[in-house]
Scaffold this motif. Structure first.
Motif, short mmCIF file in Angstrom:
data_model
loop_
_atom_site.label_atom_id
_atom_site.label_comp_id
_atom_site.label_asym_id
_atom_site.label_seq_id
_atom_site.Cartn_x
_atom_site.Cartn_y
_atom_site.Cartn_z
N UNK A 109 0.82 -1.27 -0.03
CA UNK A 109 0.16 -0.07 -0.03
C UNK A 109 1.00 1.30 0.07
N UNK A 110 2.02 1.36 0.74
CA UNK A 110 2.76 2.44 0.98
C UNK A 110 3.47 2.57 -0.53
N UNK A 111 3.95 1.58 -1.43
CA UNK A 111 4.61 1.77 -2.65
C UNK A 111 3.17 2.21 -3.62
N UNK A 112 2.25 1.71 -3.55
CA UNK A 112 1.21 2.24 -4.35
C UNK A 112 0.96 3.89 -3.97
N UNK A 113 0.72 4.06 -2.90
CA UNK A 113 0.50 5.66 -2.68
C UNK A 113 1.59 6.33 -2.98
N UNK A 114 2.83 6.02 -2.74
CA UNK A 114 3.83 6.77 -3.40
C UNK A 114 4.53 5.91 -4.42
N UNK A 115 4.21 6.51 -5.67
CA UNK A 115 4.31 5.76 -6.70
C UNK A 115 5.39 6.27 -7.71
N UNK A 116 6.44 5.44 -7.39
CA UNK A 116 7.90 5.82 -8.38
C UNK A 116 7.71 5.60 -9.79
N UNK A 117 6.93 4.92 -10.00
CA UNK A 117 6.65 4.61 -11.72
C UNK A 117 6.05 5.99 -12.10
N UNK A 118 5.12 6.47 -11.38
CA UNK A 118 4.39 7.67 -11.79
C UNK A 118 5.40 8.94 -11.78
N UNK A 119 6.14 8.99 -10.82
CA UNK A 119 7.06 10.10 -10.56
C UNK A 119 8.04 10.10 -11.57
N UNK A 120 8.77 8.92 -11.82
CA UNK A 120 10.06 8.86 -12.61
C UNK A 120 9.92 8.39 -14.32
N UNK A 121 8.53 7.95 -14.57
CA UNK A 121 8.15 7.64 -15.87
C UNK A 121 9.11 6.40 -16.36
N UNK A 122 8.99 5.74 -15.76
CA UNK A 122 9.81 4.76 -16.19
C UNK A 122 9.21 3.27 -16.45
N UNK A 123 9.61 2.16 -17.23
CA UNK A 123 8.57 1.16 -17.45
C UNK A 123 9.26 -0.08 -16.61
N UNK A 124 10.15 0.01 -15.81
CA UNK A 124 10.71 -1.06 -15.01
C UNK A 124 11.76 -0.45 -14.00
N UNK A 125 11.89 -1.13 -12.94
CA UNK A 125 12.84 -0.72 -11.82
C UNK A 125 13.55 -1.78 -11.43
N UNK A 126 14.84 -1.58 -11.02
CA UNK A 126 15.73 -2.52 -10.30
C UNK A 126 15.26 -2.65 -8.85
N UNK A 127 14.67 -3.61 -8.18
CA UNK A 127 14.00 -3.54 -6.88
C UNK A 127 14.96 -4.49 -5.72
N UNK A 128 15.74 -3.49 -4.81
CA UNK A 128 16.58 -4.32 -3.86
C UNK A 128 15.40 -4.79 -2.91
N UNK A 129 15.33 -6.20 -2.69
CA UNK A 129 14.17 -6.61 -1.83
C UNK A 129 14.40 -7.17 -0.64
N UNK A 130 15.67 -7.92 -0.57
CA UNK A 130 16.14 -8.36 0.68
C UNK A 130 17.46 -8.35 1.00
N UNK A 131 17.97 -7.67 1.94
CA UNK A 131 19.37 -7.70 2.45
C UNK A 131 19.41 -8.11 3.80
N UNK A 132 20.54 -9.11 3.80
CA UNK A 132 20.68 -10.18 4.81
C UNK A 132 22.06 -10.51 5.22
N UNK A 133 22.64 -10.29 6.32
CA UNK A 133 23.92 -10.97 6.56
C UNK A 133 23.63 -11.64 7.96
N UNK A 134 24.72 -12.79 7.68
CA UNK A 134 24.64 -13.62 9.14
C UNK A 134 24.93 -12.87 10.26
N UNK A 135 24.34 -13.25 11.24
CA UNK A 135 24.64 -12.42 12.65
C UNK A 135 26.12 -12.50 13.10
N UNK A 136 26.74 -13.69 12.64
CA UNK A 136 28.16 -13.70 13.01
C UNK A 136 29.23 -12.99 12.26
#
Ligand code: ACO
Length: 223
Positions: A109-136
């Motif tokens: 819902x947050x992404x739909x309300x604040x729509x980067x596609x509309x703002x930047x007029x692009x037809x695809x985006x590189x979406x960084x979805x998950x960033x994870x590092x081992x706790x050790x």
């Protein structure tokens, strides 16, 4: 430390890393009580497995670990097209994991309300979805390197815009240090149900969701 592109055949090893690190530690998962450390979460695993299929993700591997290679960090990146988020939101109703729904309802819902596609007029985006590092292995610059390499992958593949939904203050700092800018924010205390109860009681020091973006111009160089 070695950094490699993640191929679909690495999926099970990547998911095992995420079950031991990301699933229980990420601020929203933790607030929702999505799963215990090491346990599986089919809905989140499907979300991660889908990103891996895009072949844009990177892993950090410790080759010195007991003679075998061990995945100690991952960044899962996907390609996002207009309409994908609305489709994902409508599919959420059929998901029987109520905790997963709480998290992804907020994000979509947050992404739909604040729509980067509309703002930047692009037809695809590189979406960084998950960033994870081992706790050790945290605090050694691995997440920084994974984000840096993600920007390079996006650039190499001709993307003009990257985005990330950063859920905690450390990931927000990491993205900003790689030139991402804040597009929109959602304080967690304002994500409430019809009785005014906070839906995701996220622990301090994490107080808000940030949607960040990075625009790439043709002549820009890698960091
Ligand atoms: N306390 C203080 N500072 C921190 C912390 C911490 N716990 N974690 C990271 N930082 C700071 C570092 O000081 C560093 O700052 P600098 O560049 O000025 O030196 C910066 O953040 C980057 O540090 P790294 O060592 O590269 O980060 P690390 O490899 O430890 O990974 C991460 C950070 C990914 C947030 C890790 O703690 C983690 O996996 N957490 C659980 C999952 C999670 O929350 N992921 C992000 C969710 S958002 C998303 O996935 C898109």
């Amino acid at each position: 430390m070695e950094y490699q592109m993640i191929a679909p055949e690495h999926s099970e090893q990547v998911l095992e890393h995420l079950r031991r690190n990301f699933f229980a530690d990420e601020p929203l998962n933790k607030a929702a009580g999505l799963c215990q450390n090491g346990s599986s979460c089919p809905a989140l695993e499907a979300h991660c497995a889908e990103a891996i299929q895009h072949r844009m993700s990177v892993m950090a591997v410790d080759a010195k670990e007991k003679g075998a290679c061990k995945i100690v960090g991952v960044v899962l990146n996907g390609i996002l097209k207009p309409g994908d988020t609305a489709k994902a939101l409508s599919k959420l109703d059929c998901n029987d994991d109520a905790d997963f729904r709480k998290i992804f309802d907020l994000l979509h819902r947050h992404n739909l309300k604040h729509n980067l596609f509309e703002h930047f007029d692009v037809d695809c985006m590189f979406d960084v979805r998950i960033l994870s590092v081992d706790s050790c292995y945290r605090g050694q610059g691995i997440a920084n390197e994974l984000v840096k390499r993600s920007v390079a992958v996006a650039r190499k593949n001709g993307f003009r815009l990257l985005k990330a939904d950063a859920t905690g203050i450390f990931s927000q700092k990491i993205f900003r240090s790689h030139g991402f800018e804040v597009f929109s924010e959602q304080p967690y205390i304002k994500y409430t149900d019809e009785d005014g109860k906070v839906i995701l009681p996220v622990e301090a020091p994490h107080i808000k969701l940030q949607q960040l973006y990075k625009a790439i111009c043709a002549g820009d160089q890698d960091e």
